[in-house]
Design an enzyme around this catalytic site. Structure first.
Site, PDB file in Angstrom:
ATOM      1  N   TYR A 201      -2.445  -1.331  10.339  1.00 25.69           N
ATOM      2  CA  TYR A 201      -2.338  -1.464   8.873  1.00 25.69           C
ATOM      3  C   TYR A 201      -1.010  -0.887   8.383  1.00 25.69           C
ATOM      4  O   TYR A 201      -0.296  -1.512   7.592  1.00 25.69           O
ATOM      5  CB  TYR A 201      -3.521  -0.731   8.236  1.00 25.69           C
ATOM      6  CG  TYR A 201      -3.657  -0.901   6.738  1.00 25.69           C
ATOM      7  CD1 TYR A 201      -4.357  -1.981   6.209  1.00 25.69           C
ATOM      8  CD2 TYR A 201      -3.119   0.018   5.852  1.00 25.69           C
ATOM      9  CE1 TYR A 201      -4.516  -2.139   4.839  1.00 25.69           C
ATOM     10  CE2 TYR A 201      -3.263  -0.125   4.473  1.00 25.69           C
ATOM     11  CZ  TYR A 201      -3.964  -1.205   3.974  1.00 25.69           C
ATOM     12  OH  TYR A 201      -4.106  -1.365   2.614  1.00 25.69           O
TER      13      TYR A 201
ATOM     14  N   SER B 141       0.865  -1.186   0.000  1.00 21.67           N
ATOM     15  CA  SER B 141       0.000   0.000   0.000  1.00 21.67           C
ATOM     16  C   SER B 141       0.896   1.229   0.000  1.00 21.67           C
ATOM     17  O   SER B 141       2.069   1.144   0.412  1.00 21.67           O
ATOM     18  CB  SER B 141      -0.851  -0.015   1.278  1.00 21.67           C
ATOM     19  OG  SER B 141      -1.524   1.213   1.450  1.00 21.67           O
TER      20      SER B 141
HETATM   21  P1  NAD Z   1     -11.349  -6.511  -0.498  1.00 26.26           P
HETATM   22  O1  NAD Z   1     -11.892  -6.336   0.872  1.00 26.26           O
HETATM   23  O2  NAD Z   1     -12.161  -6.101  -1.682  1.00 26.26           O
HETATM   24  O3  NAD Z   1     -10.921  -8.036  -0.735  1.00 26.26           O
HETATM   25  C1  NAD Z   1     -10.261  -8.747   0.269  1.00 26.26           C
HETATM   26  C2  NAD Z   1     -10.132 -10.189  -0.146  1.00 26.26           C
HETATM   27  O4  NAD Z   1      -9.410 -10.878   0.889  1.00 26.26           O
HETATM   28  C3  NAD Z   1     -11.460 -10.932  -0.308  1.00 26.26           C
HETATM   29  O5  NAD Z   1     -11.319 -11.872  -1.360  1.00 26.26           O
HETATM   30  C4  NAD Z   1     -11.614 -11.679   1.026  1.00 26.26           C
HETATM   31  O6  NAD Z   1     -12.384 -12.867   0.908  1.00 26.26           O
HETATM   32  C5  NAD Z   1     -10.168 -12.012   1.301  1.00 26.26           C
HETATM   33  N1  NAD Z   1      -9.895 -12.246   2.719  1.00 26.26           N
HETATM   34  C6  NAD Z   1     -10.197 -11.414   3.749  1.00 26.26           C
HETATM   35  N2  NAD Z   1      -9.804 -11.988   4.908  1.00 26.26           N
HETATM   36  C7  NAD Z   1      -9.245 -13.180   4.579  1.00 26.26           C
HETATM   37  C8  NAD Z   1      -8.657 -14.239   5.324  1.00 26.26           C
HETATM   38  N3  NAD Z   1      -8.570 -14.179   6.665  1.00 26.26           N
HETATM   39  N4  NAD Z   1      -8.194 -15.319   4.666  1.00 26.26           N
HETATM   40  C9  NAD Z   1      -8.307 -15.407   3.323  1.00 26.26           C
HETATM   41  N5  NAD Z   1      -8.825 -14.429   2.560  1.00 26.26           N
HETATM   42  C10 NAD Z   1      -9.303 -13.336   3.196  1.00 26.26           C
HETATM   43  O7  NAD Z   1      -9.940  -5.758  -0.470  1.00 26.26           O
HETATM   44  P2  NAD Z   1      -9.120  -4.917  -1.580  1.00 26.26           P
HETATM   45  O8  NAD Z   1      -9.431  -3.474  -1.399  1.00 26.26           O
HETATM   46  O9  NAD Z   1      -9.223  -5.523  -2.911  1.00 26.26           O
HETATM   47  O10 NAD Z   1      -7.651  -5.094  -1.002  1.00 26.26           O
HETATM   48  C11 NAD Z   1      -6.763  -6.083  -1.466  1.00 26.26           C
HETATM   49  C12 NAD Z   1      -5.355  -5.735  -0.985  1.00 26.26           C
HETATM   50  O11 NAD Z   1      -4.972  -4.471  -1.496  1.00 26.26           O
HETATM   51  C13 NAD Z   1      -5.238  -5.644   0.546  1.00 26.26           C
HETATM   52  O12 NAD Z   1      -4.013  -6.202   0.964  1.00 26.26           O
HETATM   53  C14 NAD Z   1      -5.251  -4.156   0.801  1.00 26.26           C
HETATM   54  O13 NAD Z   1      -4.569  -3.802   1.979  1.00 26.26           O
HETATM   55  C15 NAD Z   1      -4.505  -3.669  -0.434  1.00 26.26           C
HETATM   56  N6  NAD Z   1      -4.751  -2.268  -0.733  1.00 26.26           N
HETATM   57  C16 NAD Z   1      -6.029  -1.839  -1.015  1.00 26.26           C
HETATM   58  C17 NAD Z   1      -6.220  -0.498  -1.278  1.00 26.26           C
HETATM   59  C18 NAD Z   1      -7.584   0.038  -1.600  1.00 26.26           C
HETATM   60  O14 NAD Z   1      -7.694   1.276  -1.664  1.00 26.26           O
HETATM   61  N7  NAD Z   1      -8.578  -0.775  -1.816  1.00 26.26           N
HETATM   62  C19 NAD Z   1      -5.150   0.406  -1.264  1.00 26.26           C
HETATM   63  C20 NAD Z   1      -3.886  -0.072  -0.962  1.00 26.26           C
HETATM   64  C21 NAD Z   1      -3.696  -1.417  -0.703  1.00 26.26           C
END
Ligand code: NAD
Length: 260
Positions: free
Chosen positions: A155, A142
């Site tokens: 986080y 991130s």
């Molecule tokens: P999301 O909430 O849309 O998806 C999360 C996924 O992780 C889902 O498939 C869920 O089933 C799975 N998951 C959650 N807990 C779990 C567990 N204990 N075991 C197995 N699977 C699990 O999230 P996203 O926004 O797509 O984020 C994905 C990654 O990108 C994360 O690591 C997040 O920190 C990172 N990220 C997101 C953003 C953003 O703005 N969305 C920005 C920077 C980084």
């Protein structure tokens, strides 16, 4: 067994992980999907991805906070495909709170999912990658792996740790044909971001509209959310042979946020 490469994308039933799984499938790879849904709930998704890929797609509902479940997922991948060639550590969660109110169990859960899970998956797949002298590990960190924001202690700490793990593994594997890199997205419109808007509004005493414009988009000089497609395209590139010379890198896709 297919000759296609096999990619395991954690947390790939939603958001960024799903976008990456779709993009890797479009390159003809076998895919190991993972998330917390039941196998029935993702049956249609598996069929759709198989249609895109022409390869095989399997699903693991392993809860990545449980190292034994991680090992079970890797064993299933090895039985189906012989091993994992590409590992994308994407699953993650967020919790927003002032530190004095931050629940201990949320701290532990975020450390476990956002950091320790990437150690357990990497530990499990590296022997196969070393043996074949080719592998790719892409960690979805991130902008919060590079800089901090208030009220996100767990986080930010976990994502900074994930960049440390990325660099360490890159050095360990540099002569083995295995690259290890991190992508550092800014805000991307996904369920994870939608869920944190009300909590951030409460922590900062703002309206949800203000959180979107004055916290999220204010951080990004281009004033735009990054997109799932942009992150997925970079992940696909890092997995390609053209990216052989890139390892140990932390690549922002944040509209200029971390240039400040
Ligand atoms: P999301 O909430 O849309 O998806 C999360 C996924 O992780 C889902 O498939 C869920 O089933 C799975 N998951 C959650 N807990 C779990 C567990 N204990 N075991 C197995 N699977 C699990 O999230 P996203 O926004 O797509 O984020 C994905 C990654 O990108 C994360 O690591 C997040 O920190 C990172 N990220 C997101 C953003 C953003 O703005 N969305 C920005 C920077 C980084």
């Amino acid at each position: 067994m297919s000759n296609a490469k096999t990619a395991l994308v954690t947390g790939s039933t939603s958001g960024i992980g799903l976008g990456i799984a779709e993009a890797l499938a479009a390159k003809g790879m076998n895919i190991v999907l993972n998330g917390l849904e039941s196998a029935d709930e993702v049956q249609e998704l598996c069929t759709r991805l198989e249609g895109i890929s022409g390869g095989k797609v399997i699903y693991s509902s392993a809860n990545l906070m449980d190292p034994a479940a991680v090992r079970g997922m890797l064993d299933a991948a090895a039985s189906a495909f012989g091993g994992v060639d590409i590992l994308v550590n994407n699953a993650g969660m967020q919790f927003v709170s002032p530190v004095e109110d931050f629940p201990d169990d949320k701290w532990e859960a975020i450390m476990s999912l956002n950091l320790s899970a990437a150690f357990y998956t990497a530990k499990g797949v590296v022997p196969h990658m070393k043996q074949q002298q080719w592998g790719r590990i892409v960690n979805i960190a991130s902008a919060h792996g590079l800089v901090a924001s208030p009220f996100k202690s767990a986080y930010v700490a976990a994502k900074h740790g994930l960049l440390g793990l990325t660099k360490t593994l890159a050095l360990e594997l540099a002569e083995q044909g295995v690259t290890v890199n991190a992508i550092c997205p800014g805000y991307v419109w996904t369920p994870l971001v939608e869920k944190q808007i009300p909590a951030t509004a409460e922590a900062r005493g703002m309206t949800e509209e203000q959180v979107i414009n004055e916290v999220m988009l204010a951080a990004q000089p281009n004033k735009k959310f990054a997109t799932i497609e942009q992150i997925a395209a970079l992940a696909v590139y890092l997995c390609s042979d053209d990216a052989t010379g890139i390892t140990g890198a932390s690549l922002p896709v944040d509209g200029g946020w971390t240039a400040h």
